[in-house]
Design a protein around this motif. Structure first.
Motif, PDB file in Angstrom:
ATOM      1  N   MET A   1     -28.909  17.324  -3.585  1.00  0.00           N
ATOM      2  CA  MET A   1     -29.362  17.322  -5.290  1.00  0.00           C
ATOM      3  C   MET A   1     -29.332  16.028  -5.700  1.00  0.00           C
ATOM      4  O   MET A   1     -28.492  15.160  -4.964  1.00  0.00           O
ATOM      5  CB  MET A   1     -28.459  18.682  -6.081  1.00  0.00           C
ATOM      6  N   LEU A   2     -30.239  15.628  -5.754  1.00  0.00           N
ATOM      7  CA  LEU A   2     -30.447  14.286  -6.501  1.00  0.00           C
ATOM      8  C   LEU A   2     -30.783  14.496  -8.255  1.00  0.00           C
ATOM      9  O   LEU A   2     -31.614  15.448  -8.973  1.00  0.00           O
ATOM     10  CB  LEU A   2     -32.352  13.590  -6.180  1.00  0.00           C
ATOM     11  N   ALA A   5     -31.029  11.560 -15.674  1.00  0.00           N
ATOM     12  CA  ALA A   5     -31.111  12.099 -17.134  1.00  0.00           C
ATOM     13  C   ALA A   5     -30.823  13.945 -16.964  1.00  0.00           C
ATOM     14  O   ALA A   5     -29.857  14.335 -16.508  1.00  0.00           O
ATOM     15  CB  ALA A   5     -31.767  11.691 -17.261  1.00  0.00           C
ATOM     16  N   ASP A   6     -31.665  13.970 -16.973  1.00  0.00           N
ATOM     17  CA  ASP A   6     -31.482  15.872 -17.398  1.00  0.00           C
ATOM     18  C   ASP A   6     -32.482  16.551 -16.682  1.00  0.00           C
ATOM     19  O   ASP A   6     -32.717  17.692 -17.082  1.00  0.00           O
ATOM     20  CB  ASP A   6     -31.688  16.278 -19.123  1.00  0.00           C
ATOM     21  N   ASP A   7     -33.133  15.798 -15.756  1.00  0.00           N
ATOM     22  CA  ASP A   7     -33.738  16.191 -14.626  1.00  0.00           C
ATOM     23  C   ASP A   7     -33.204  16.408 -13.081  1.00  0.00           C
ATOM     24  O   ASP A   7     -31.903  15.515 -12.817  1.00  0.00           O
ATOM     25  CB  ASP A   7     -35.528  15.035 -14.332  1.00  0.00           C
ATOM     26  N   GLY A   8     -33.502  17.744 -12.765  1.00  0.00           N
ATOM     27  CA  GLY A   8     -32.213  16.868 -11.661  1.00  0.00           C
ATOM     28  C   GLY A   8     -33.661  17.704 -10.088  1.00  0.00           C
ATOM     29  O   GLY A   8     -34.531  18.787 -10.269  1.00  0.00           O
ATOM     30  N   GLY A  12     -34.785  19.932   1.168  1.00  0.00           N
ATOM     31  CA  GLY A  12     -34.277  20.151   1.696  1.00  0.00           C
ATOM     32  C   GLY A  12     -35.026  21.013   2.650  1.00  0.00           C
ATOM     33  O   GLY A  12     -36.472  20.755   2.184  1.00  0.00           O
ATOM     34  N   LYS A  13     -35.296  21.191   4.097  1.00  0.00           N
ATOM     35  CA  LYS A  13     -36.126  21.792   5.302  1.00  0.00           C
ATOM     36  C   LYS A  13     -36.355  22.738   4.926  1.00  0.00           C
ATOM     37  O   LYS A  13     -35.268  24.088   4.581  1.00  0.00           O
ATOM     38  CB  LYS A  13     -35.631  21.466   6.384  1.00  0.00           C
ATOM     39  N   ARG A  80     -45.059  15.272 -12.314  1.00  0.00           N
ATOM     40  CA  ARG A  80     -44.567  14.088 -12.844  1.00  0.00           C
ATOM     41  C   ARG A  80     -43.269  13.798 -12.248  1.00  0.00           C
ATOM     42  O   ARG A  80     -42.562  14.415 -12.921  1.00  0.00           O
ATOM     43  CB  ARG A  80     -45.126  14.040 -13.769  1.00  0.00           C
ATOM     44  N   ASP A  81     -43.335  13.408 -12.000  1.00  0.00           N
ATOM     45  CA  ASP A  81     -41.361  12.588 -11.820  1.00  0.00           C
ATOM     46  C   ASP A  81     -40.891  11.547 -11.800  1.00  0.00           C
ATOM     47  O   ASP A  81     -41.723  10.165 -11.382  1.00  0.00           O
ATOM     48  CB  ASP A  81     -40.597  12.944 -10.599  1.00  0.00           C
TER      49      ASP A  81
END
Length: 299
Positions: A1-2, A5-8, A12-13, A80-81
């Motif tokens: 998991m990356l 801030a408040d985004d994650g 995974g395959k 959007r990332d």
């Protein structure tokens, strides 16, 4: 998991049933962790993107809401990332069109505000307010398809055409008159600057995944063709997809290999930039200084 801030992002395959079940288990674990710390996820903002070229997974993933009810997560194809549009096929068309649209909107707004077509004025507006829309995080989404490259280049084409004193000149001649380069050449310059900073530990990036050769002192046989200093990038010859062929770690290998050793071994970023600009000006003869005084390679 990356996390940022408040985004994650949970990656995974999902090729097999076991891998898909593991992804669902990871989602459930994230929900349990959030509840332990008296937090909750906004299920409406959580989405699933199936990335791949061929047949994509149709698995439906769920997440428990604040009431403990399983809710199916929405599937998306473009998201959007960190300011960059990412598509499920990893192509860059959506991001290129969005960046060009923002830059064109800014250009149109300035045309309404400023009636003066002074080169000095529009050069400042271009560099400070319009061009930044086309280079935000550009190392992550540098276009490689001709159509995407043209979409971005057309913005600079329109700005140079709007300037005074450019009537009757084609795009290349306008760039020569202003001492500018194409956006494609500028992106290559940015890639090399980023690589220099990474090699000199100016950014926290793991370089062990980059395909570096051994130092010259450890290479047997003639090394006269190696011009990139102590080491150089040597990526695999072929990749399974175009997207991977145009990652920063691959596309920067050729221009890095062509640079003289004196540029690669610069003592600071500013020194590297200055030496690179002088070197490219001597090669292409686009700089006004070299044009007026005479390029050393053409005299």
């Amino acid at each position: 998991m990356l996390l940022y801030a408040d985004d994650g992002k949970l990656l995974g395959k999902a090729r097999t049933r076991e891998e898909r079940d593991q992804l669902q288990a990871d989602i459930d674990a994230c929900v349990r962790w959030a509840r332990t710390w008296l937090m909750s996820y906004s299920v409406e903002k959580c989405k699933v993107m199936h990335i791949g070229r061929l047949s994509k997974s149709t698995q439906v993933y769920t997440m428990k809401d604040s009431d403990g009810i399983d809710r199916a997560l929405e599937t998306t194809s473009v998201e959007r990332d960190l300011g960059v549009l990412v598509s499920d096929d990893l192509k860059l068309g959506a991001q290129c069109r969005a960046a060009a649209a923002n830059a064109k909107w800014k250009l149109a707004a300035f045309k309404k505000v400023f009636t003066l077509r002074s080169q000095r004025l529009w050069e400042m507006l271009w560099k400070a307010h319009i061009r930044p829309h086309l280079k935000h995080a550009i190392q992550a989404w540098s276009p490689y398809l001709k159509g995407d490259i043209k979409v971005l280049e057309n913005v600079q084409r329109a700005v140079t055409k709007h300037m005074g004193g450019m009537k009757g000149m084609d795009y290349e001649k306008r760039l020569t008159e202003l001492g500018w380069t194409t956006l494609e050449a500028r992106r290559t310059r940015g890639d090399l600057i980023m690589t220099y900073q990474l090699r000199n530990s100016n950014a926290a990036v793991n370089l062990n995944t980059w395909h570096w050769t051994n130092p010259l002192a450890e290479i047997d046989g003639p090394v006269g063709s190696v011009r990139a200093g102590d080491v150089r990038l040597n990526p695999p010859v072929k990749y399974k997809c175009k997207q991977r062929e145009n990652f920063l770690t691959t596309r920067v290998a050729a221009p890095l290999r062509d640079l003289p050793k004196g540029i690669i071994n610069s003592t600071s970023v500013n020194t590297f930039k200055n030496r690179y600009d002088v070197y490219m000006a001597s090669v292409s003869c686009t700089s006004r200084r070299f044009r007026d005084e005479g390029c050393p390679t053409c005299v």
